[in-house]
Design an enzyme around this catalytic site. Structure first.
Site, PDB file in Angstrom:
ATOM      1  N   SER A 114      -4.882   5.046   5.663  1.00 26.16           N
ATOM      2  CA  SER A 114      -3.776   4.167   6.010  1.00 26.16           C
ATOM      3  C   SER A 114      -3.740   3.991   7.519  1.00 26.16           C
ATOM      4  O   SER A 114      -4.171   4.864   8.278  1.00 26.16           O
ATOM      5  CB  SER A 114      -2.461   4.788   5.531  1.00 26.16           C
ATOM      6  OG  SER A 114      -1.359   4.193   6.176  1.00 26.16           O
ATOM      7  N   GLU A 145      -6.768   4.678   0.098  1.00 26.91           N
ATOM      8  CA  GLU A 145      -6.315   5.229   1.372  1.00 26.91           C
ATOM      9  C   GLU A 145      -5.940   6.697   1.188  1.00 26.91           C
ATOM     10  O   GLU A 145      -5.417   7.090   0.152  1.00 26.91           O
ATOM     11  CB  GLU A 145      -5.106   4.454   1.901  1.00 26.91           C
ATOM     12  CG  GLU A 145      -5.461   3.065   2.382  1.00 26.91           C
ATOM     13  CD  GLU A 145      -4.275   2.346   3.004  1.00 26.91           C
ATOM     14  OE1 GLU A 145      -3.133   2.830   2.817  1.00 26.91           O
ATOM     15  OE2 GLU A 145      -4.473   1.323   3.659  1.00 26.91           O
ATOM     16  N   ASP A 187       0.814  -1.213   0.000  1.00 21.47           N
ATOM     17  CA  ASP A 187       0.000   0.000   0.000  1.00 21.47           C
ATOM     18  C   ASP A 187       0.849   1.265   0.000  1.00 21.47           C
ATOM     19  O   ASP A 187       0.442   2.291  -0.552  1.00 21.47           O
ATOM     20  CB  ASP A 187      -0.928   0.011   1.214  1.00 21.47           C
ATOM     21  CG  ASP A 187      -2.130  -0.895   1.026  1.00 21.47           C
ATOM     22  OD1 ASP A 187      -2.014  -1.870   0.258  1.00 21.47           O
ATOM     23  OD2 ASP A 187      -3.180  -0.634   1.633  1.00 21.47           O
ATOM     24  N   CYS A 196       1.316  -8.243   5.197  1.00 20.64           N
ATOM     25  CA  CYS A 196       0.925  -6.845   5.005  1.00 20.64           C
ATOM     26  C   CYS A 196      -0.572  -6.645   4.798  1.00 20.64           C
ATOM     27  O   CYS A 196      -1.358  -7.573   4.904  1.00 20.64           O
ATOM     28  CB  CYS A 196       1.757  -6.229   3.889  1.00 20.64           C
ATOM     29  SG  CYS A 196       3.464  -5.940   4.441  1.00 20.64           S
ATOM     30  N   ASP A 197      -0.926  -5.410   4.462  1.00 28.19           N
ATOM     31  CA  ASP A 197      -2.261  -4.865   4.691  1.00 28.19           C
ATOM     32  C   ASP A 197      -3.440  -5.717   4.236  1.00 28.19           C
ATOM     33  O   ASP A 197      -4.381  -5.936   4.986  1.00 28.19           O
ATOM     34  CB  ASP A 197      -2.363  -3.491   4.022  1.00 28.19           C
ATOM     35  CG  ASP A 197      -1.494  -2.459   4.710  1.00 28.19           C
ATOM     36  OD1 ASP A 197      -0.510  -2.851   5.352  1.00 28.19           O
ATOM     37  OD2 ASP A 197      -1.788  -1.267   4.594  1.00 28.19           O
ATOM     38  N   LYS A 198      -3.459  -6.160   2.985  1.00 29.69           N
ATOM     39  CA  LYS A 198      -4.630  -6.890   2.491  1.00 29.69           C
ATOM     40  C   LYS A 198      -4.415  -8.399   2.483  1.00 29.69           C
ATOM     41  O   LYS A 198      -5.352  -9.156   2.219  1.00 29.69           O
ATOM     42  CB  LYS A 198      -4.983  -6.434   1.057  1.00 29.69           C
ATOM     43  CG  LYS A 198      -5.206  -4.940   0.930  1.00 29.69           C
ATOM     44  CD  LYS A 198      -6.237  -4.435   1.921  1.00 29.69           C
ATOM     45  CE  LYS A 198      -6.288  -2.928   1.954  1.00 29.69           C
ATOM     46  NZ  LYS A 198      -5.045  -2.296   2.427  1.00 29.69           N
TER      47      LYS A 198
END
Length: 612
Positions: A517, A491, A81, A122-124
């Site tokens: 974020s 984001e 991201d 990480c994020d997703k």
């Protein structure tokens, strides 16, 4: 007794062809009666949180085989991201969550795997794999790559702890020299691992501990530390045990849907509120609950946010505290321990590694255990050497942070604030709710009113902020950036970072149907539902309209009469719910397919085949 799924392809005369193909992967006669375990990796050289995972899948695979299983590894995609931020690449971030969940389902069901170890970070990626585990409902253990070490830099004789957000804010601050920006940039992200604050990636990896689907230390043990290797080794042995418990003993406590019950989701959300996690976690928790057919909604989150206090503040809420400091204070098990002492936790939920979460806390909370092994584990410290290699250092803190009055983790009696780190706001501007990370909001602006500065895209707001067209007291409104309207629910880290760099972090508010974020702080309100593209009131806001925000009372209101809103709605219905300005945005067929079925954030931005 449930049959091993893999026997569909490994047993019977008619499966001779399938067995022949299995043999070509290295399987032998003796392997065809063993559980086949999918090792779901997410290695990529694009993402620092995943760059060190290349050999870790095979580490887990070896342990699975040593425990009597057959391991088969595959990879999912992973979007960074931070690198995708600020351009059309961010349109792909949230939709990648659905692709990850689907790809895991496709591989596991196509090959009839019996269980899986999910190596995320990480994020997703963690949310996508979590959604897949609850959709498939086969034994699953999560083990993430771990957080990176915080950056350290000496500027003008003063030592600073750094992370990614510091580099972004510094770059937009005209008062900081090019030379200093370069120094900050080179020091902000020193090692492999997920970004070092309580951003989305680390928040989600912490929540897997509370859900009961990962081992203690999963959320806080540094990627570089040798102690993290044990989590991967144990995951390999544990998943074989879970598979045997389910398929040979009919023990449903080995299944994700039994472990991640509504009570477990309440525990995860209580943790999230207590630690001031990323607002994105709300989106992902709702989506995971949807996949697991758990009745967990924004109303549940709202109820929890009103009674769970904020027990920890980590960057970006507190710029000098990072995940390595949380670990030194006892990690997630110690935050859960404080919630438990306050009667704010469901102790009886099962986990993959202990009979109940309560049992796990009693063993792993550093304020109640006598185990030298546990206490030594939480003394794992940063090595201070830039590296992309996992398990490459063995540094230890001299002591632990057990101060629950003034330390990194606080007790319920001595919280950072009695109100938790996240809050759900409702009102005529967000009928179905919106989310604010209260842990990152200065107390002086918990109540805020101001005129709307309306932008139809993130890009427009960034240009205005950098051109000094946004003033103290303004409420920046960014719309048509939701799951459908973006598409992809970008984001908004750049607008919030630039507000900080302009000295407006405590003087402005930002409201959007997009998201933020995990690195965002300030009065940043996202996930406004319904989104503008779905006919939400945010699409009716006009330049200069007064907006009232009241976090203590959980309200957000547009100071416009119902009659005027009705007139505006009728006018907008005639025009269509889309941006009035032309946006230079490459919306591909893949993104259009996501947008066609995407729901608003209050439902986790999941796909609904009846949405059209």
């Amino acid at each position: 007794m449930p049959a091993y799924r893999s026997r569909t392809t490994t047993h019977g005369r008619n499966m001779a062809g399938a067995r022949g193909l299995w043999r070509a992967t290295g399987m032998k006669d003796s392997d065809f009666g063993k559980p086949i375990i999918a090792v779901v990796n997410s290695f990529t050289q694009f993402v620092p949180g995943h760059v060190h995972l290349k050999d870790l899948g095979q580490l887990v695979a070896r342990e699975i085989e040593a425990a009597g299983g057959v391991a088969k590894e595959f990879n999912t995609i992973a979007v960074d991201d931070g690198i995708a931020m600020g351009h059309d690449g961010m349109l792909y971030s949230l939709p990648s969550r659905e692709l990850i969940a689907d790809s895991v389902e496709y591989m596991v069901n196509a090959h009839c795997a019996d269980a899986m170890v999910c190596i995320s970070n990480c994020d997703k990626i963690t949310p996508g794999m979590l959604m897949a585990s609850l959709r498939l409902n086969i034994p699953t253990v999560f083990v993430s790559g771990g957080p990176m070490e915080a950056g350290k830099v000496v500027l003008h004789g003063k030592t600073h702890a750094l992370d990614l957000v510091d580099a972004m804010v510094a770059a937009a601050d005209d008062k900081i020299s090019d030379e200093d920006v370069k120094v900050i940039e080179r020091s902000a992200c020193p090692t492999c691992g997920s970004c070092s604050g309580m951003f989305t990636a680390n928040s989600m990896n912490c929540l897997t501990e509370a859900l009961g689907l990962s081992l203690p230390g999963n959320g806080s043990t540094l990627a570089t530390h040798a102690d993290r290797k044990r989590l991967f080794v144990e995951a390999g042995h544990l998943i074989v045990d879970l598979a045997r418990r389910y398929y040979e003993q009919d023990d449903v406590k080995a299944l994700p849907r039994t472990i991640a019950s509504k009570q477990a989701f309440e525990n995860a959300m209580a943790l999230d509120i207590a630690m001031g996690g990323s607002t994105n976690t709300v989106l992902h928790i709702l989506a995971a609950a949807h996949e697991g057919e758990v009745d967990f909604t924004m109303a549940d989150i709202d109820a929890l946010s009103r009674r769970v206090p904020c027990l920890s503040k980590v960057a970006p809420a507190k710029s000098d505290v990072h995940m390595e400091d949380v670990h030194r204070a006892g990690g997630i098990m110690s935050i859960l321990g404080e919630l438990d002492k306050g009667g704010l936790l469901n102790r009886d939920c099962p986990t993959v590694h202990a009979e109940t979460l309560g049992d796990a806390i009693d063993r792993w909370d550093i304020t109640r255990t006598n185990s030298d092994t546990v206490r030594n584990f939480y003394r794992a410290a940063p090595g201070g050497i830039p590296t992309q290699v996992a398990f490459s250092q063995e540094a230890r803190w001299d002591d632990l942070d057990t101060d629950r009055q003034n330390g990194v983790i606080r007790s319920v009696e001595h919280p950072f604030s009695k109100d938790g780190g996240l809050a759900v706001l409702k009102g005529n501007l967000a009928i179905d709710g919106c989310i604010v990370k209260t842990a990152g909001v200065d107390e002086s602006i918990l109540k805020f009113s101001g005129p709307a500065r309306v932008f139809e895209s993130q890009d427009g707001s960034v240009k205005a902020i950098l051109a000094n067209e946004v003033k103290a007291g303004d409420v920046v409104v960014i719309r048509y950036e939701g799951p459908k309207g973006g598409p992809g629910m970008q984001e908004m880290l750049y607008p919030t970072s630039y507000l900080k760099s302009k000295g407006l972090g405590k003087a402005c508010a930002l409201i959007t149907d997009g998201r933020f974020s995990g690195g965002t702080s300030g009065l940043s309100i996202g996930h406004v539902s319904p989104e503008a593209a779905n006919g939400g009131t945010i699409g009716l806001v006009r330049e200069g309209d007064m907006i009232d925000i009241d976090i203590p009372n959980r309200t957000i209101s547009l100071r416009v009469s119902e009659a005027e809103l009705a007139d505006r709605r009728a006018e907008q219905d005639g025009k269509g719910w889309h941006p009035t300005e032309v946006r230079k945005r490459n919306v591909t067929t893949a993104l259009k397919a996501y947008a066609a079925f995407a729901t608003s954030a209050d439902r986790g931005a999941v796909r609904d085949l009846n949405a059209r």
